[in-house]
Design a protein around this motif. Structure first.
Motif, PDB file in Angstrom:
ATOM      1  N   GLY A   1       0.534  -1.097   0.082  1.00 52.87           N
ATOM      2  CA  GLY A   1      -0.176  -0.583  -0.506  1.00 52.87           C
ATOM      3  C   GLY A   1       1.083   1.392   0.300  1.00 52.87           C
ATOM      4  O   GLY A   1       0.168   1.890  -0.923  1.00 52.87           O
ATOM      5  N   ASP A   2       1.890   1.052   0.386  1.00 47.80           N
ATOM      6  CA  ASP A   2       2.554   2.099   0.696  1.00 47.80           C
ATOM      7  C   ASP A   2       3.142   2.155  -0.596  1.00 47.80           C
ATOM      8  O   ASP A   2       3.627   4.155  -0.839  1.00 47.80           O
ATOM      9  CB  ASP A   2       3.969   1.846   1.727  1.00 47.80           C
ATOM     10  CG  ASP A   2       3.205   2.140   2.930  1.00 47.80           C
ATOM     11  OD1 ASP A   2       2.509   2.496   3.299  1.00 47.80           O
ATOM     12  OD2 ASP A   2       4.291   1.589   3.336  1.00 47.80           O
ATOM     13  N   LEU A   3       3.867   2.081  -1.647  1.00 49.12           N
ATOM     14  CA  LEU A   3       4.066   1.833  -2.852  1.00 49.12           C
ATOM     15  C   LEU A   3       2.423   1.821  -3.626  1.00 49.12           C
ATOM     16  O   LEU A   3       3.209   3.444  -4.423  1.00 49.12           O
ATOM     17  CB  LEU A   3       4.568   1.008  -3.302  1.00 49.12           C
ATOM     18  CG  LEU A   3       6.122   0.414  -2.367  1.00 49.12           C
ATOM     19  CD1 LEU A   3       6.304  -1.127  -3.200  1.00 49.12           C
ATOM     20  CD2 LEU A   3       7.462   1.240  -2.753  1.00 49.12           C
ATOM     21  N   LEU A   4       1.970   1.912  -3.468  1.00 48.27           N
ATOM     22  CA  LEU A   4       0.735   1.968  -4.959  1.00 48.27           C
ATOM     23  C   LEU A   4       0.285   3.181  -4.256  1.00 48.27           C
ATOM     24  O   LEU A   4      -0.307   3.839  -5.925  1.00 48.27           O
ATOM     25  CB  LEU A   4      -0.494   0.642  -4.456  1.00 48.27           C
ATOM     26  CG  LEU A   4       0.428  -0.115  -4.912  1.00 48.27           C
ATOM     27  CD1 LEU A   4      -0.678  -2.021  -4.788  1.00 48.27           C
ATOM     28  CD2 LEU A   4       0.881  -0.617  -6.621  1.00 48.27           C
ATOM     29  N   MET A   5      -0.373   3.817  -3.164  1.00 42.05           N
ATOM     30  CA  MET A   5      -0.957   4.549  -3.131  1.00 42.05           C
ATOM     31  C   MET A   5      -0.671   5.845  -3.520  1.00 42.05           C
ATOM     32  O   MET A   5      -1.425   6.745  -4.051  1.00 42.05           O
ATOM     33  CB  MET A   5      -1.559   4.890  -2.032  1.00 42.05           C
ATOM     34  CG  MET A   5      -2.959   3.167  -0.915  1.00 42.05           C
ATOM     35  SD  MET A   5      -4.141   2.873  -2.782  1.00 42.05           S
ATOM     36  CE  MET A   5      -5.335   4.809  -1.891  1.00 42.05           C
ATOM     37  N   PRO A   6       0.565   5.726  -3.001  1.00 37.84           N
ATOM     38  CA  PRO A   6       1.356   7.061  -3.806  1.00 37.84           C
ATOM     39  C   PRO A   6       0.958   7.565  -5.588  1.00 37.84           C
ATOM     40  O   PRO A   6       1.069   8.299  -6.320  1.00 37.84           O
ATOM     41  CB  PRO A   6       2.323   6.613  -3.541  1.00 37.84           C
ATOM     42  CG  PRO A   6       2.559   6.448  -2.466  1.00 37.84           C
ATOM     43  CD  PRO A   6       1.430   5.223  -2.319  1.00 37.84           C
ATOM     44  N   LEU A   7       0.439   6.108  -6.363  1.00 38.45           N
ATOM     45  CA  LEU A   7       0.133   6.221  -7.972  1.00 38.45           C
ATOM     46  C   LEU A   7      -0.984   6.763  -8.558  1.00 38.45           C
ATOM     47  O   LEU A   7      -1.465   7.037  -9.076  1.00 38.45           O
ATOM     48  CB  LEU A   7       0.902   4.827  -8.329  1.00 38.45           C
ATOM     49  CG  LEU A   7       2.246   4.437  -7.701  1.00 38.45           C
ATOM     50  CD1 LEU A   7       2.847   3.208  -8.702  1.00 38.45           C
ATOM     51  CD2 LEU A   7       3.254   5.273  -8.651  1.00 38.45           C
ATOM     52  N   CYS A   8      -1.605   6.186  -7.004  1.00 39.77           N
ATOM     53  CA  CYS A   8      -3.072   6.688  -7.257  1.00 39.77           C
ATOM     54  C   CYS A   8      -3.447   8.067  -7.658  1.00 39.77           C
ATOM     55  O   CYS A   8      -3.543   8.951  -6.760  1.00 39.77           O
ATOM     56  CB  CYS A   8      -3.816   5.562  -6.244  1.00 39.77           C
ATOM     57  SG  CYS A   8      -5.522   5.551  -6.285  1.00 39.77           S
ATOM     58  N   LYS A   9      -3.961   8.131  -9.185  1.00 41.39           N
ATOM     59  CA  LYS A   9      -4.631   9.577  -9.114  1.00 41.39           C
ATOM     60  C   LYS A   9      -5.981  10.256  -8.334  1.00 41.39           C
ATOM     61  O   LYS A   9      -6.415   8.886  -9.034  1.00 41.39           O
ATOM     62  CB  LYS A   9      -4.351   9.921 -10.263  1.00 41.39           C
ATOM     63  CG  LYS A   9      -2.363  10.055 -10.977  1.00 41.39           C
ATOM     64  CD  LYS A   9      -3.283   9.533 -12.811  1.00 41.39           C
ATOM     65  CE  LYS A   9      -2.065   9.717 -13.087  1.00 41.39           C
ATOM     66  NZ  LYS A   9      -0.957   9.708 -14.763  1.00 41.39           N
TER      67      LYS A   9
END
Length: 398
Positions: free
Chosen positions: A145-153
């Motif tokens: 989640g720490d890696l994926l959520m910053p990518l979420c527009k």
């Protein structure tokens, strides 16, 4: 990133929405295909992926006219079923082939329903490509989640899990600062009310008899141990940007309330409905619209009593262990999840006991050095080491 504060404008949604279903042969995948079957004017299935079920992906590709297919299991390259794919259908093998489907130009929405750690790669690819991401793979968010959520527009994430989909619905139009806590509902599984001593003798066949939901075997066992609810707490933490301890597990045996949100003024909004996964799947694919229900509506005059209770964290140790991993963050949720997957499979195979699942998870967590999570490649390393430790621990128990 607060995924509910911004939505994708209707004008940006194509019609029909072009969908990739990764994991189309599993429980979520087959129900997603059912939703697409009901709305052919609104949804077009362009890409499909499976792990190894070649006959099922071929049948789906032929029915829906999919032009891209991926099979994760490289050993299936010579499967004769694949000869029946529609003419011109592109076929790939391996994890990279599955991942590539998530960024294809003729895909608008990626429903990630592949099992376990494999969903991380496809999720990251979909997010980098700016696709609408419909995660049904909770492990991807738990582990990374720490890696994926910053990518979420903004407006690009529509969660499929019934509980998180319910929370999303409760939060539409609300302000993040006014959220006091999330009530994450839980059926309690088939062993609700059992003591720890009774759980020591629980059999896999009993654990697979879920009282209200029809799911795959792995998630059904996770529901019986309450690990599934622990994973969902971590998932909610990442999706909705709330502390772990502001997500409260609420045992609700009837599975009519799918989750709720409590606000600063004491008001609580809950989402209720039938226990049918096609409803949250359809909402994730139709938002901001609502289409005709795929399920029989509930007549609330005949619904009976709705009950609530605390989870028993003394008997069901997986839940507090998952919460501990979520609070620590970094690499610990990955190790916890990997250990659980190994022990869950061992229990289903009859090589360990029900309570050995949480013992294995605890042992692996205790042996794990918690570090910040920096890359998806690091996830692979932590996952592999935790699986080795889990197998070694279970071998010692045998």
């Amino acid at each position: 990133m607060n995924i509910f504060e911004d939505t994708l404008p209707r004008s940006e949604r194509t019609r029909p929405m072009r969908v990739a279903i990764l994991g189309c042969s599993g429980s979520i995948g087959t129900q997603a295909l059912d939703v697409c079957r009901m709305h052919p004017d609104k949804l077009s299935v362009t890409a499909l992926a499976v792990n190894s079920s070649c006959d099922k992906v071929v049948a789906a590709a032929r029915e829906f006219g999919a032009v891209h297919v991926a099979v994760a299991d490289e050993a299936r390259r010579s499967d004769p079923a694949l000869e029946e794919l529609p003419p011109g259908c592109e076929l790939g093998f391996g994890r990279d082939a599955v991942t590539r489907l998530a960024s294809l130009p003729d895909v608008d929405c990626v429903l990630v329903a592949v099992a376990g750690e494999a969903g991380i790669w496809a999720s990251a690819e979909a997010l980098r490509a700016g696709k609408v991401w419909a995660p049904a793979n909770k492990e991807a968010l738990v582990i990374a989640g720490d890696l994926l959520m910053p990518l979420c527009k903004p407006g690009r994430c529509l969660p499929v899990d019934s509980e998180h989909n319910a929370i999303y619905q409760c939060l539409v139009g609300e302000r993040h600062a006014e959220v006091r806590r999330i009530w994450l509902t839980c059926s309690g599984g088939p062993f609700f009310g059992r003591t720890r001593e009774e759980l020591e003798h629980a059999a896999a066949a009993q654990a697979l008899a879920h009282p209200t939901w029809t799911m795959g075997p792995k998630i059904t066992i996770d529901s019986a141990t309450l690990m599934n609810k622990g994973l969902e707490v971590i998932e909610a933490h990442h999706l909705f940007d709330v502390p772990i301890d502001d997500v409260c597990v609420l045992v609700h045996r009837q599975s009519r309330i799918h989750s709720a949100v409590e606000f600063a003024d004491g008001s609580v909004k809950a989402q209720l409905g039938p226990s049918d996964m096609r409803i949250p799947i359809q909402y994730a694919l139709s938002y901001p619209e609502r289409w005709a229900s795929p399920a029989t509506p509930v007549d609330w005059r005949d619904a009976g009593a709705l009950t609530f209770d605390h989870p028993d964290t003394e008997a069901f140790r997986c839940l507090p262990l998952a919460l501990e991993a979520g609070r620590a963050g970094g690499t610990l949720p990955c190790a916890m999840n990997a250990a659980n997957e190994v022990a869950n499979a061992a229990f289903r195979a009859g090589t360990c006991g029900f309570c050995d699942i949480d013992r294995t998870v605890e042992a692996v967590m205790s042996a794990t050095r918690v570090e910040p999570l920096d890359s998806v490649e690091q996830v692979d390393e932590v996952d592999a080491l935790a699986r080795t430790r889990a197998r070694d621990y279970l071998a010692r128990l045998a």
